[in-house]
Motif scaffolding. Structure first.
Motif, PDB file in Angstrom:
ATOM      1  N   ASP A   1       0.858  -1.186   0.000  1.00  0.00           N
ATOM      2  CA  ASP A   1       0.000   0.000   0.000  1.00  0.00           C
ATOM      3  C   ASP A   1       0.893   1.234   0.000  1.00  0.00           C
ATOM      4  N   VAL A   2       0.930   1.949  -1.120  1.00  0.00           N
ATOM      5  CA  VAL A   2       1.837   3.097  -1.253  1.00  0.00           C
ATOM      6  C   VAL A   2       1.410   4.293  -0.394  1.00  0.00           C
ATOM      7  N   ILE A   3       0.215   4.259   0.137  1.00  0.00           N
ATOM      8  CA  ILE A   3      -0.246   5.333   1.020  1.00  0.00           C
ATOM      9  C   ILE A   3       0.379   5.167   2.406  1.00  0.00           C
ATOM     10  N   THR A   4       0.384   3.941   2.905  1.00  0.00           N
ATOM     11  CA  THR A   4       0.779   3.699   4.300  1.00  0.00           C
ATOM     12  C   THR A   4       2.155   3.067   4.470  1.00  0.00           C
ATOM     13  N   HIS A   5       2.733   2.595   3.368  1.00  0.00           N
ATOM     14  CA  HIS A   5       4.009   1.887   3.467  1.00  0.00           C
ATOM     15  C   HIS A   5       4.995   2.355   2.401  1.00  0.00           C
ATOM     16  N   GLY A   6       6.253   2.072   2.646  1.00  0.00           N
ATOM     17  CA  GLY A   6       7.320   2.298   1.684  1.00  0.00           C
ATOM     18  C   GLY A   6       8.051   0.986   1.478  1.00  0.00           C
TER      19      GLY A   6
ATOM     20  N   TYR B   1       8.053  -1.224   4.865  1.00  0.00           N
ATOM     21  CA  TYR B   1       8.030  -0.589   6.180  1.00  0.00           C
ATOM     22  C   TYR B   1       6.876   0.406   6.268  1.00  0.00           C
ATOM     23  N   GLU B   2       6.449   0.659   7.494  1.00  0.00           N
ATOM     24  CA  GLU B   2       5.355   1.604   7.728  1.00  0.00           C
ATOM     25  C   GLU B   2       5.878   3.033   7.656  1.00  0.00           C
ATOM     26  N   LEU B   3       5.080   3.899   7.055  1.00  0.00           N
ATOM     27  CA  LEU B   3       5.419   5.317   6.977  1.00  0.00           C
ATOM     28  C   LEU B   3       4.902   6.035   8.218  1.00  0.00           C
ATOM     29  N   ASP B   4       5.520   7.170   8.525  1.00  0.00           N
ATOM     30  CA  ASP B   4       5.065   7.941   9.681  1.00  0.00           C
ATOM     31  C   ASP B   4       3.708   8.584   9.355  1.00  0.00           C
ATOM     32  N   ALA B   5       3.001   8.993  10.398  1.00  0.00           N
ATOM     33  CA  ALA B   5       1.627   9.497  10.259  1.00  0.00           C
ATOM     34  C   ALA B   5       1.535  10.700   9.324  1.00  0.00           C
ATOM     35  N   ASP B   6       2.479  11.632   9.410  1.00  0.00           N
ATOM     36  CA  ASP B   6       2.444  12.818   8.537  1.00  0.00           C
ATOM     37  C   ASP B   6       2.577  12.433   7.071  1.00  0.00           C
ATOM     38  N   THR B   7       3.437  11.480   6.789  1.00  0.00           N
ATOM     39  CA  THR B   7       3.627  11.028   5.412  1.00  0.00           C
ATOM     40  C   THR B   7       2.389  10.297   4.909  1.00  0.00           C
ATOM     41  N   VAL B   8       1.761   9.501   5.779  1.00  0.00           N
ATOM     42  CA  VAL B   8       0.535   8.795   5.399  1.00  0.00           C
ATOM     43  C   VAL B   8      -0.551   9.809   5.032  1.00  0.00           C
TER      44      VAL B   8
ATOM     45  N   ALA C   1      -0.127  12.946   4.037  1.00  0.00           N
ATOM     46  CA  ALA C   1       0.274  13.620   2.794  1.00  0.00           C
ATOM     47  C   ALA C   1       0.033  12.707   1.587  1.00  0.00           C
ATOM     48  N   ASN C   2       0.342  11.433   1.718  1.00  0.00           N
ATOM     49  CA  ASN C   2       0.124  10.481   0.625  1.00  0.00           C
ATOM     50  C   ASN C   2      -1.360  10.320   0.326  1.00  0.00           C
ATOM     51  N   ALA C   3      -2.178  10.264   1.370  1.00  0.00           N
ATOM     52  CA  ALA C   3      -3.626  10.114   1.181  1.00  0.00           C
ATOM     53  C   ALA C   3      -4.207  11.330   0.465  1.00  0.00           C
ATOM     54  N   VAL C   4      -3.753  12.513   0.859  1.00  0.00           N
ATOM     55  CA  VAL C   4      -4.227  13.746   0.207  1.00  0.00           C
ATOM     56  C   VAL C   4      -3.804  13.763  -1.258  1.00  0.00           C
ATOM     57  N   ALA C   5      -2.556  13.402  -1.518  1.00  0.00           N
ATOM     58  CA  ALA C   5      -2.058  13.375  -2.895  1.00  0.00           C
ATOM     59  C   ALA C   5      -2.820  12.355  -3.740  1.00  0.00           C
ATOM     60  N   ALA C   6      -3.105  11.191  -3.166  1.00  0.00           N
ATOM     61  CA  ALA C   6      -3.845  10.155  -3.890  1.00  0.00           C
ATOM     62  C   ALA C   6      -5.267  10.619  -4.200  1.00  0.00           C
ATOM     63  N   GLN C   7      -5.882  11.303  -3.245  1.00  0.00           N
ATOM     64  CA  GLN C   7      -7.235  11.823  -3.462  1.00  0.00           C
ATOM     65  C   GLN C   7      -7.232  12.852  -4.593  1.00  0.00           C
ATOM     66  N   LYS C   8      -6.222  13.708  -4.602  1.00  0.00           N
ATOM     67  CA  LYS C   8      -6.130  14.717  -5.671  1.00  0.00           C
ATOM     68  C   LYS C   8      -5.917  14.058  -7.028  1.00  0.00           C
ATOM     69  N   GLN C   9      -5.091  13.021  -7.073  1.00  0.00           N
ATOM     70  CA  GLN C   9      -4.858  12.312  -8.333  1.00  0.00           C
ATOM     71  C   GLN C   9      -6.133  11.627  -8.808  1.00  0.00           C
ATOM     72  N   GLN C  10      -6.854  11.024  -7.882  1.00  0.00           N
ATOM     73  CA  GLN C  10      -8.098  10.350  -8.239  1.00  0.00           C
ATOM     74  C   GLN C  10      -9.126  11.361  -8.754  1.00  0.00           C
ATOM     75  N   GLU C  11      -9.211  12.494  -8.088  1.00  0.00           N
ATOM     76  CA  GLU C  11     -10.140  13.531  -8.505  1.00  0.00           C
ATOM     77  C   GLU C  11      -9.772  14.063  -9.884  1.00  0.00           C
ATOM     78  N   ALA C  12      -8.485  14.282 -10.113  1.00  0.00           N
ATOM     79  CA  ALA C  12      -8.033  14.773 -11.417  1.00  0.00           C
ATOM     80  C   ALA C  12      -8.376  13.766 -12.514  1.00  0.00           C
ATOM     81  N   ALA C  13      -8.209  12.480 -12.229  1.00  0.00           N
ATOM     82  CA  ALA C  13      -8.534  11.440 -13.207  1.00  0.00           C
ATOM     83  C   ALA C  13     -10.038  11.419 -13.493  1.00  0.00           C
TER      84      ALA C  13
END
Length: 172
Positions: free
Chosen positions: A52-57, A77-84, A86-98
């Motif tokens: 899961d690229v949102i929560t892990h690296g 490995y698990e990503l820190d909460a701030d990165t998770v 940021a990744n979720a927001v970026a994924a939402q923006k990409q999904q919305e753009a698509a």
């Protein structure tokens, strides 16, 4: 192909091995047998695992012997909460753009609803309002590459469908 130092597990190139053994001749693509007695082996590539690229690296781990061959290894490995977040927001923006680029169907045409489309539709809509029945059919090309002919007969219906779709991306 990559190679591995079987003691340190460091990845090395063939040129590095050849530099360490200047008196030994290696073929262009040596096998493990060609590297015997050098402390090096062929390193087989293994693609990183799915994660899961949102929560892990994922990062490379030390190579390991698998079924008698040295193989790339990966660590998820698990990503820190701030990165998770940021990744979720970026994924939402990409999904919305698509979704905006895919668009909404009107008269058999998928009409995208990007900012660029909105600017163009606003201009065409203004012309339609100013000209009324004198509005001439307008071929509108959407950012997704599709084209729709806007006329006095379909303009109100189109604006109703397209605007509702475009507004669905704005939260209250």
């Amino acid at each position: 192909m990559n190679y591995v130092n079987t003691t340190t597990k460091a990845r090395v190139s063939l040129s590095a091995i050849a530099a360490e053994y200047p008196d030994k001749s290696f073929p262009a693509s040596p096998t493990d047998a060609d590297l015997a007695d050098t402390g090096y082996a062929c390193l087989q590539y293994q693609a990183p695992p799915t994660y899961d690229v949102i929560t892990h690296g994922v990062r490379e781990a030390d190579p390991a012997i698998v079924d008698g061959q040295w193989v790339y290894q990966w660590e998820v490995y698990e990503l820190d909460a701030d990165t998770v977040v940021a990744n979720a927001v970026a994924a939402q923006k990409q999904q919305e753009a698509a979704q905006k680029l895919a668009g909404v169907q009107f008269q058999g045409v998928m009409c995208s609803a990007t900012s660029s489309d909105q600017n163009g539709i606003t201009a065409v809509g203004s012309a339609y309002q100013m000209l009324g029945d004198d509005f001439q059919p307008t071929s509108f090309q959407f950012e997704n590459g599709n084209t729709l002919i806007l006329t006095t007969d379909n303009m109100k219906s189109f604006i109703s469908v397209w605007t509702a779709f475009r507004q669905s991306f704005f939260s209250v």
